[in-house]
Write an enzyme that holds these catalytic residues in place. Sequence first.
Site, mmCIF file in Angstrom:
data_model
loop_
_atom_site.group_PDB
_atom_site.id
_atom_site.type_symbol
_atom_site.label_atom_id
_atom_site.label_comp_id
_atom_site.label_asym_id
_atom_site.label_seq_id
_atom_site.Cartn_x
_atom_site.Cartn_y
_atom_site.Cartn_z
ATOM 1 N N ASP B 141 0.806 -1.223 0.000
ATOM 2 C CA ASP B 141 0.000 0.000 0.000
ATOM 3 C C ASP B 141 0.840 1.274 0.000
ATOM 4 O O ASP B 141 0.312 2.362 -0.222
ATOM 5 C CB ASP B 141 -0.939 0.009 1.217
ATOM 6 C CG ASP B 141 -1.990 -1.073 1.137
ATOM 7 O OD1 ASP B 141 -2.352 -1.456 0.007
ATOM 8 O OD2 ASP B 141 -2.448 -1.547 2.189
ATOM 9 N N MET B 187 -5.369 -2.843 -6.064
ATOM 10 C CA MET B 187 -5.463 -2.713 -4.611
ATOM 11 C C MET B 187 -5.199 -1.269 -4.183
ATOM 12 O O MET B 187 -4.649 -0.471 -4.942
ATOM 13 C CB MET B 187 -4.469 -3.660 -3.949
ATOM 14 C CG MET B 187 -4.872 -5.128 -4.058
ATOM 15 S SD MET B 187 -3.651 -6.233 -3.285
ATOM 16 C CE MET B 187 -4.659 -7.719 -3.087
ATOM 17 N N TYR B 294 -4.785 -11.036 -5.674
ATOM 18 C CA TYR B 294 -3.492 -11.471 -5.125
ATOM 19 C C TYR B 294 -2.400 -11.619 -6.184
ATOM 20 O O TYR B 294 -1.220 -11.631 -5.842
ATOM 21 C CB TYR B 294 -3.647 -12.805 -4.381
ATOM 22 C CG TYR B 294 -4.433 -12.722 -3.097
ATOM 23 C CD1 TYR B 294 -4.420 -11.580 -2.306
ATOM 24 C CD2 TYR B 294 -5.175 -13.801 -2.649
ATOM 25 C CE1 TYR B 294 -5.138 -11.510 -1.122
ATOM 26 C CE2 TYR B 294 -5.885 -13.751 -1.453
ATOM 27 C CZ TYR B 294 -5.873 -12.597 -0.704
ATOM 28 O OH TYR B 294 -6.570 -12.542 0.479
ATOM 29 N N ARG B 297 0.116 -8.718 -5.984
ATOM 30 C CA ARG B 297 1.094 -8.556 -4.905
ATOM 31 C C ARG B 297 1.998 -9.771 -4.737
ATOM 32 O O ARG B 297 2.919 -9.750 -3.930
ATOM 33 C CB ARG B 297 0.389 -8.181 -3.590
ATOM 34 C CG ARG B 297 -0.357 -9.303 -2.941
ATOM 35 C CD ARG B 297 -0.982 -8.846 -1.621
ATOM 36 N NE ARG B 297 -1.391 -10.010 -0.868
ATOM 37 C CZ ARG B 297 -2.150 -10.003 0.210
ATOM 38 N NH1 ARG B 297 -2.611 -8.861 0.675
ATOM 39 N NH2 ARG B 297 -2.452 -11.101 0.839
#
Lengths: 418, 418
Positions: B141, B187, B294, B297
Amino acid sequence: MAKGKLLYAQSGGVTAVINATAAAVIETARSHGVKVYAARNGILGALREDLIDTSRESKSAIAALHHTPGGAFGSCRYKLKPPATDDSEYVRLMEVMKAHDIRWFLYNGGNDSADTALKLSRLGREYGHEIHCIGVPKTVDNDLVVTDCCPGFGSVARYTALSVREASLDVASMSETSTKVFILEVMGRNAGWIAASAGLAGEGADTPPHVILFPERSFEPRAFLAKVKATVERVGYCTVVASEGIRDADGTLLSDTGGRDAFGHAQLGGVAPLLAQMVNEKLGMKVHWAVPDYLQRSARHAASATDLMQAQAVGKAAVEYALDGMNAVMPVILRGRDSPYRWKIAAAPLARIANREKKMPKSFLSRDGFAITAAARRYLAPLIRGEAPAPCGKDGLPLHAVLKRVAVAKKLAPWDGA
Amino acid sequence: MAKGKLLYAQSGGVTAVINATAAAVIETARSHGVKVYAARNGILGALREDLIDTSRESKSAIAALHHTPGGAFGSCRYKLKPPATDDSEYVRLMEVMKAHDIRWFLYNGGNDSADTALKLSRLGREYGHEIHCIGVPKTVDNDLVVTDCCPGFGSVARYTALSVREASLDVASMSETSTKVFILEVMGRNAGWIAASAGLAGEGADTPPHVILFPERSFEPRAFLAKVKATVERVGYCTVVASEGIRDADGTLLSDTGGRDAFGHAQLGGVAPLLAQMVNEKLGMKVHWAVPDYLQRSARHAASATDLMQAQAVGKAAVEYALDGMNAVMPVILRGRDSPYRWKIAAAPLARIANREKKMPKSFLSRDGFAITAAARRYLAPLIRGEAPAPCGKDGLPLHAVLKRVAVAKKLAPWDGA
């Protein structure tokens, strides 16, 4: 330059390596002194007389096509009218070929395109302009018959297996307190080839992917949920790979949105969130889902070297067949051995390929229908081997071809069709 | 071996390079003769006295962690009870540290973990067992304060920019007859760092991504649809990148499903299909959408070399700080110059970092809120540079570490908590 030109067109869904085929076509034709025109946006460009003169592109720009995903000259989903009822489009195509002295036509696509190339191949004499039509295989769906595999498939297969392996490590590491079930939706309208390739990520019931859902088997919610539950209880988490084309016992697509594409196929997408909701509601587990969509078929950075070589080989062979005077054929991939993997290119009649669809052999699916068999592994394993990343620029990102796409001067009146 | 052990734990969402930090921690500690225990499944392992003895892992297994995504020792989402109201968990942690003579605790996570490490760091003397607590930064993030960037972010940023570039070539080539609008959901709960990184795929209004939706700006459907429409009319197609955390004018998450994770955060996912439906209904255009979830990441195969180096550097520095007797600090990344990019590691007090969240500067968003500025490019560009793929095995897929994860013998009664 030889008398006559070669017209190359891309058709249908593009792939990570279709431009490598284009590059091989142009490079091989250049080595024979033949000028290549490319139809802009596939067959529509041919109908509109919207042709790109690839001889205006530099050697390095064409070389860069080998590592550029997508369709560099444009592709389209456009189904020609059947000549038996309305031959206006085929007549127009012949007029364009004649006007530009196009002697060789290479159509790079799937089974729809093979049909178009076949129909065109029969019209040359009738319209007083001999033309050699070659179908060049391309489809991530791997559903062409005769050929052992289809260029484009190996790369999406590698991307899928690699993504399952990577994402499952992520899920496994957090499964105790977070996501228990991860669902990856992959392409595959009627045949589960891409879903099957996920099986290469690991072997054995405890290794991801733990559940694969194929369009070849009707989806049974109870059996699926039981398998997921048992896997989570045993392994701690569960990775599911679902083909976009899974259907219930009545044959209804789980994801059918009612939309249809230009060929009348249902427009799919969104099985993963449906399954996620089902797992969450019935099993009370935290679920994550992923839908890579176009990312999977454009992932040139993760392409399979085998797939790339085959994409180049069919392009080269297509030009050689055309210049040798062959007509209505497709260069196909024939497998010699599984291990060590051996393959070669051979010519197959388009009549044997057009409009047919290869499904997965039943022997490739496990008895419970949630996994692949050893036979499937033997078939799939060689196709994802080898790395072939695009070179990266100073910005850290893959370099792609930049083309000028210079139009050929028009000679005909505008086409009054679509 | 030195007196005392070092305990390493992973926390929260894992990344493509958190194991590279783990490898650097273990390798650096080994070079100083210090034994490293790893908590299984993060802080839960520490509470349960479920510790892994990393000295039982081979040198090559630890080296392989440098190219293994996910959290090799397990991570978790678990918020400790605040010691001011219930100190039982912190007391238990001190008992475990004491029982195993753990002198150094390295907690690899985000701002929640920095807070935990900070609280623990204050308890050593009180419980008669001196302990040095170091926070080690990690989060895709990119929302930790003080540090210039967070290990894990550069790789997801590179994956995102690369995916936008590749998928947009696919969309562009077929846009005339097929998909006009492609929506990629990324994300980013509260800060749009990942969405911003998509902007590195290209520069200028006609180059993808054409529209970025940030959580920092409230989502205005009319402005969004107008921008998409104008882009399709001008360019032929439109690539949209949407942060999962976009909110409407009332501050309501577009994708709020009502689910909450262990930290009380809303569980997100699914903005892309909502936007797709909106575009399709209001503009009548064919839309495709992707949610890599996912995959983004864990995409170690597409990691940024810069990110990898920084992940290793914070691991190494954390061990050195700990062994030097520092406490309640975090090794952070300080930027010297943008171009050529220069950075170094320095120690920052956890008290300045814990529980804070770095938002994107307003100067990083264009006036219309749909793009990044030159200032954002200067900041982001160095972070995605360099390739650092994992080596591949004979199967053509990336090789990942295989650990034995041998448990340390327990010395205490079982923990009676969660």
